[in-house]
Design a protein around this motif. Structure first.
Motif, PDB file in Angstrom:
ATOM      1  N   LEU B 152      -2.761   0.686 -12.397  1.00 15.36           N
ATOM      2  CA  LEU B 152      -1.642   0.514 -11.468  1.00 15.36           C
ATOM      3  C   LEU B 152      -0.310   0.437 -12.184  1.00 15.36           C
ATOM      4  O   LEU B 152       0.701   0.938 -11.687  1.00 15.36           O
ATOM      5  N   VAL B 153      -0.272  -0.188 -13.345  1.00 14.65           N
ATOM      6  CA  VAL B 153       0.994  -0.318 -14.090  1.00 14.65           C
ATOM      7  C   VAL B 153       0.734   0.074 -15.542  1.00 14.65           C
ATOM      8  O   VAL B 153      -0.144  -0.509 -16.199  1.00 14.65           O
ATOM      9  N   GLY B 154       1.490   1.035 -16.031  1.00 12.00           N
ATOM     10  CA  GLY B 154       1.368   1.424 -17.433  1.00 12.00           C
ATOM     11  C   GLY B 154       0.036   2.081 -17.732  1.00 12.00           C
ATOM     12  O   GLY B 154      -0.643   2.611 -16.841  1.00 12.00           O
ATOM     13  N   GLU B 155      -0.367   2.017 -18.974  1.00 12.92           N
ATOM     14  CA  GLU B 155      -1.546   2.757 -19.438  1.00 12.92           C
ATOM     15  C   GLU B 155      -2.751   1.847 -19.650  1.00 12.92           C
ATOM     16  O   GLU B 155      -3.725   2.246 -20.283  1.00 12.92           O
ATOM     17  N   ALA B 156      -2.665   0.613 -19.190  1.00 13.25           N
ATOM     18  CA  ALA B 156      -3.753  -0.332 -19.449  1.00 13.25           C
ATOM     19  C   ALA B 156      -3.977  -1.196 -18.214  1.00 13.25           C
ATOM     20  O   ALA B 156      -3.089  -1.343 -17.368  1.00 13.25           O
ATOM     21  N   PRO B 157      -5.162  -1.777 -18.097  1.00 15.72           N
ATOM     22  CA  PRO B 157      -5.419  -2.635 -16.940  1.00 15.72           C
ATOM     23  C   PRO B 157      -4.608  -3.931 -17.023  1.00 15.72           C
ATOM     24  O   PRO B 157      -4.344  -4.444 -18.109  1.00 15.72           O
ATOM     25  N   SER B 158      -4.220  -4.423 -15.863  1.00 12.96           N
ATOM     26  CA  SER B 158      -3.450  -5.671 -15.771  1.00 12.96           C
ATOM     27  C   SER B 158      -4.006  -6.492 -14.617  1.00 12.96           C
ATOM     28  O   SER B 158      -4.936  -6.064 -13.917  1.00 12.96           O
ATOM     29  N   VAL B 159      -3.426  -7.658 -14.399  1.00 11.53           N
ATOM     30  CA  VAL B 159      -3.854  -8.468 -13.252  1.00 11.53           C
ATOM     31  C   VAL B 159      -3.647  -7.732 -11.929  1.00 11.53           C
ATOM     32  O   VAL B 159      -4.310  -8.046 -10.934  1.00 11.53           O
ATOM     33  N   ALA B 160      -2.752  -6.740 -11.902  1.00  9.21           N
ATOM     34  CA  ALA B 160      -2.608  -5.947 -10.675  1.00  9.21           C
ATOM     35  C   ALA B 160      -3.918  -5.214 -10.378  1.00  9.21           C
ATOM     36  O   ALA B 160      -4.371  -5.183  -9.221  1.00  9.21           O
ATOM     37  N   ASP B 161      -4.536  -4.636 -11.409  1.00  9.72           N
ATOM     38  CA  ASP B 161      -5.816  -3.955 -11.192  1.00  9.72           C
ATOM     39  C   ASP B 161      -6.901  -4.949 -10.789  1.00  9.72           C
ATOM     40  O   ASP B 161      -7.720  -4.666  -9.909  1.00  9.72           O
ATOM     41  N   ILE B 162      -6.917  -6.113 -11.435  1.00 11.70           N
ATOM     42  CA  ILE B 162      -7.927  -7.127 -11.096  1.00 11.70           C
ATOM     43  C   ILE B 162      -7.781  -7.537  -9.630  1.00 11.70           C
ATOM     44  O   ILE B 162      -8.759  -7.607  -8.881  1.00 11.70           O
ATOM     45  N   ALA B 163      -6.541  -7.791  -9.195  1.00 11.49           N
ATOM     46  CA  ALA B 163      -6.319  -8.240  -7.815  1.00 11.49           C
ATOM     47  C   ALA B 163      -6.727  -7.163  -6.813  1.00 11.49           C
ATOM     48  O   ALA B 163      -7.379  -7.457  -5.805  1.00 11.49           O
ATOM     49  N   LEU B 164      -6.338  -5.929  -7.072  1.00 14.55           N
ATOM     50  CA  LEU B 164      -6.674  -4.861  -6.116  1.00 14.55           C
ATOM     51  C   LEU B 164      -8.154  -4.494  -6.167  1.00 14.55           C
ATOM     52  O   LEU B 164      -8.742  -4.075  -5.163  1.00 14.55           O
ATOM     53  N   PHE B 165      -8.762  -4.629  -7.347  1.00 20.46           N
ATOM     54  CA  PHE B 165     -10.193  -4.344  -7.475  1.00 20.46           C
ATOM     55  C   PHE B 165     -11.020  -5.265  -6.580  1.00 20.46           C
ATOM     56  O   PHE B 165     -12.007  -4.846  -5.968  1.00 20.46           O
ATOM     57  N   ALA B 166     -10.610  -6.531  -6.507  1.00 21.67           N
ATOM     58  CA  ALA B 166     -11.453  -7.570  -5.915  1.00 21.67           C
ATOM     59  C   ALA B 166     -11.963  -7.197  -4.516  1.00 21.67           C
ATOM     60  O   ALA B 166     -13.162  -7.278  -4.246  1.00 21.67           O
ATOM     61  N   TYR B 167     -11.054  -6.821  -3.621  1.00 26.99           N
ATOM     62  CA  TYR B 167     -11.524  -6.455  -2.284  1.00 26.99           C
ATOM     63  C   TYR B 167     -11.757  -4.962  -2.116  1.00 26.99           C
ATOM     64  O   TYR B 167     -12.527  -4.562  -1.227  1.00 26.99           O
ATOM     65  N   THR B 168     -11.139  -4.116  -2.952  1.00 24.77           N
ATOM     66  CA  THR B 168     -11.371  -2.675  -2.797  1.00 24.77           C
ATOM     67  C   THR B 168     -12.823  -2.324  -3.107  1.00 24.77           C
ATOM     68  O   THR B 168     -13.442  -1.513  -2.415  1.00 24.77           O
ATOM     69  N   HIS B 169     -13.384  -2.952  -4.147  1.00 27.49           N
ATOM     70  CA  HIS B 169     -14.728  -2.530  -4.558  1.00 27.49           C
ATOM     71  C   HIS B 169     -15.806  -2.991  -3.586  1.00 27.49           C
ATOM     72  O   HIS B 169     -16.940  -2.509  -3.664  1.00 27.49           O
ATOM     73  N   VAL B 170     -15.474  -3.910  -2.686  1.00 26.42           N
ATOM     74  CA  VAL B 170     -16.427  -4.301  -1.642  1.00 26.42           C
ATOM     75  C   VAL B 170     -15.905  -3.931  -0.251  1.00 26.42           C
ATOM     76  O   VAL B 170     -16.313  -4.512   0.755  1.00 26.42           O
ATOM     77  N   ALA B 171     -15.004  -2.949  -0.200  1.00 28.94           N
ATOM     78  CA  ALA B 171     -14.428  -2.544   1.097  1.00 28.94           C
ATOM     79  C   ALA B 171     -15.513  -2.075   2.061  1.00 28.94           C
ATOM     80  O   ALA B 171     -15.372  -2.232   3.278  1.00 28.94           O
ATOM     81  N   ALA B 172     -16.592  -1.508   1.526  1.00 28.08           N
ATOM     82  CA  ALA B 172     -17.683  -1.044   2.402  1.00 28.08           C
ATOM     83  C   ALA B 172     -18.242  -2.178   3.245  1.00 28.08           C
ATOM     84  O   ALA B 172     -18.703  -1.947   4.372  1.00 28.08           O
ATOM     85  N   ASP B 173     -18.200  -3.403   2.742  1.00 26.74           N
ATOM     86  CA  ASP B 173     -18.666  -4.554   3.530  1.00 26.74           C
ATOM     87  C   ASP B 173     -17.905  -4.675   4.850  1.00 26.74           C
ATOM     88  O   ASP B 173     -18.419  -5.240   5.822  1.00 26.74           O
ATOM     89  N   GLY B 174     -16.658  -4.203   4.872  1.00 30.26           N
ATOM     90  CA  GLY B 174     -15.841  -4.274   6.086  1.00 30.26           C
ATOM     91  C   GLY B 174     -15.849  -2.976   6.870  1.00 30.26           C
ATOM     92  O   GLY B 174     -15.078  -2.828   7.819  1.00 30.26           O
ATOM     93  N   GLY B 175     -16.677  -2.015   6.451  1.00 25.06           N
ATOM     94  CA  GLY B 175     -16.788  -0.761   7.185  1.00 25.06           C
ATOM     95  C   GLY B 175     -15.917   0.361   6.641  1.00 25.06           C
ATOM     96  O   GLY B 175     -15.752   1.391   7.302  1.00 25.06           O
ATOM     97  N   PHE B 176     -15.367   0.184   5.450  1.00 26.16           N
ATOM     98  CA  PHE B 176     -14.535   1.234   4.852  1.00 26.16           C
ATOM     99  C   PHE B 176     -15.406   2.136   3.981  1.00 26.16           C
ATOM    100  O   PHE B 176     -16.068   1.645   3.054  1.00 26.16           O
ATOM    101  N   ASP B 177     -15.367   3.429   4.265  1.00 25.33           N
ATOM    102  CA  ASP B 177     -16.085   4.407   3.447  1.00 25.33           C
ATOM    103  C   ASP B 177     -15.145   4.883   2.343  1.00 25.33           C
ATOM    104  O   ASP B 177     -14.082   5.449   2.616  1.00 25.33           O
ATOM    105  N   LEU B 178     -15.515   4.625   1.099  1.00 19.94           N
ATOM    106  CA  LEU B 178     -14.641   5.011  -0.020  1.00 19.94           C
ATOM    107  C   LEU B 178     -14.889   6.445  -0.489  1.00 19.94           C
ATOM    108  O   LEU B 178     -14.216   6.910  -1.418  1.00 19.94           O
TER     109      LEU B 178
END
Lengths: 202, 202
Positions: B152-178
């Motif tokens: 999300l920012v620059g060329e390396a993972p940051s807390v922004a990636d950690i925060a967005l990862f948290a619910y995105t990677h289980v979005a299917a639980d809420g009915g989202f098809d990735l």
């Protein structure tokens, strides 16, 4: 010197946060009014600046762009008295900024939007009872904290106060009566007393 | 050495953010499971720690308390590779953290909560169509950004990636098809590949 540009809507509390901070730190900038109520945040030109389609947007002289009002506050306040240097105090400032965007703005700002901008018979007025309930919960938490603290973090105003001031001081627009919140009203007066203070829409 | 304590609920993405960061930076801590689904965030004891009544809560060894998942991430990541030193890059990290709390979590996490935790005939299921629509808007913005950026920012993972990862990677639980979000799926795999990665609930 080329000035930074703020794209914003004068009536928006989120945009006012940026205006207020820039006034308090006496920093010149260019303002471009964007009427999001009439689709101006949905044009291809605007979406190229901010794909989220929201104001405020900060554009630096070199073209770099920053969005999200509270991120803009933290960026602009760096080195000023409105962002503490201390690591722990910064964490508490962020705590209040996230509280504002998750537990305060979605109720108090949205109630204000519905009351000010939508027709008296608009179906979204049905959301108001829930928005008022949740907004009062946020105000009660603010009141609890401000009953024993002059400012949200430490002994001086910070961007946390600026962010929470923005929609709290116009909460009446959304139907919130601030009369029962004595500590909040005293704190609003302290923020208004900051040298360089400018009113919303001013 | 007295360890910091994290009060959290293992199934919560907001709590997982903190667990994931602490694992990635190899920092020991004490975990206290708090079952917010059964009122444990509403007890007088818990509300004394966090009047907002939410997890996660970080309690330092000296008793200082910090709330709001993304504020906790920023505090704990200081000095690690997950929070850039550069002023501008930090601003962009905050931009994504506020995006997550305002435009992503309230749709994707809430849809997941409704699908996982509420009865099949619960009236709140009526909220799902709107949550899916808004959640897909957030995913489309993520996809757009990740189509041309590895993180999300620059060329390396940051807390922004950690925060967005948290619910995105289980979005299917809420009915989202990735399935339609190829760039998101590649990015999720990159985050999973970080040394020290731990799965949600692990």
């Amino acid at each position: 010197m080329t000035l930074p540009t703020v794209y914003g809507m004068a009536i928006s509390g989120n945009c006012y946060k940026v205006q207020l901070l820039l006034a308090l730190i006496d920093r010149p900038y260019r303002w471009v009014e964007v009427d999001s109520a009439h689709g101006e945040t949905r044009t291809p030109e605007f979406l190229a600046r901010n794909p989220v389609g929201k104001v405020p947007v900060l554009e630096l002289a070199d073209g770099r762009i920053l969005t999200e009002s509270n991120a803009i506050l933290c960026y602009l306040a760096e080195g000023s008295r409105y962002l503490p240097d201390d690591h722990w105090q910064r964490a508490l400032v962020l705590q209040w900024l996230f509280f504002e965007q998750y537990s305060h703005e979605p109720y108090i700002a949205v109630a204000r939007f519905i009351c000010l901008m939508l027709d008296p018979d608009h179906p979204r007025r049905g959301e108001l009872p829930r928005l008022l309930e949740r907004g009062h919960q946020a105000l009660a938490l603010l009141e609890q904290h401000l009953s024993t603290h002059s400012y949200l973090v430490g002994e001086a105003p910070s961007v946390a106060d600026i962010a929470l001031f923005a929609y709290t001081h116009v909460a009446a627009d959304g139907g919130f009566d601030l009369a029962p919140y004595a500590a909040i009203r005293d704190w609003l007066a302290r923020v208004r007393g900051e040298p360089g203070f400018v009113p919303l829409g001013g």
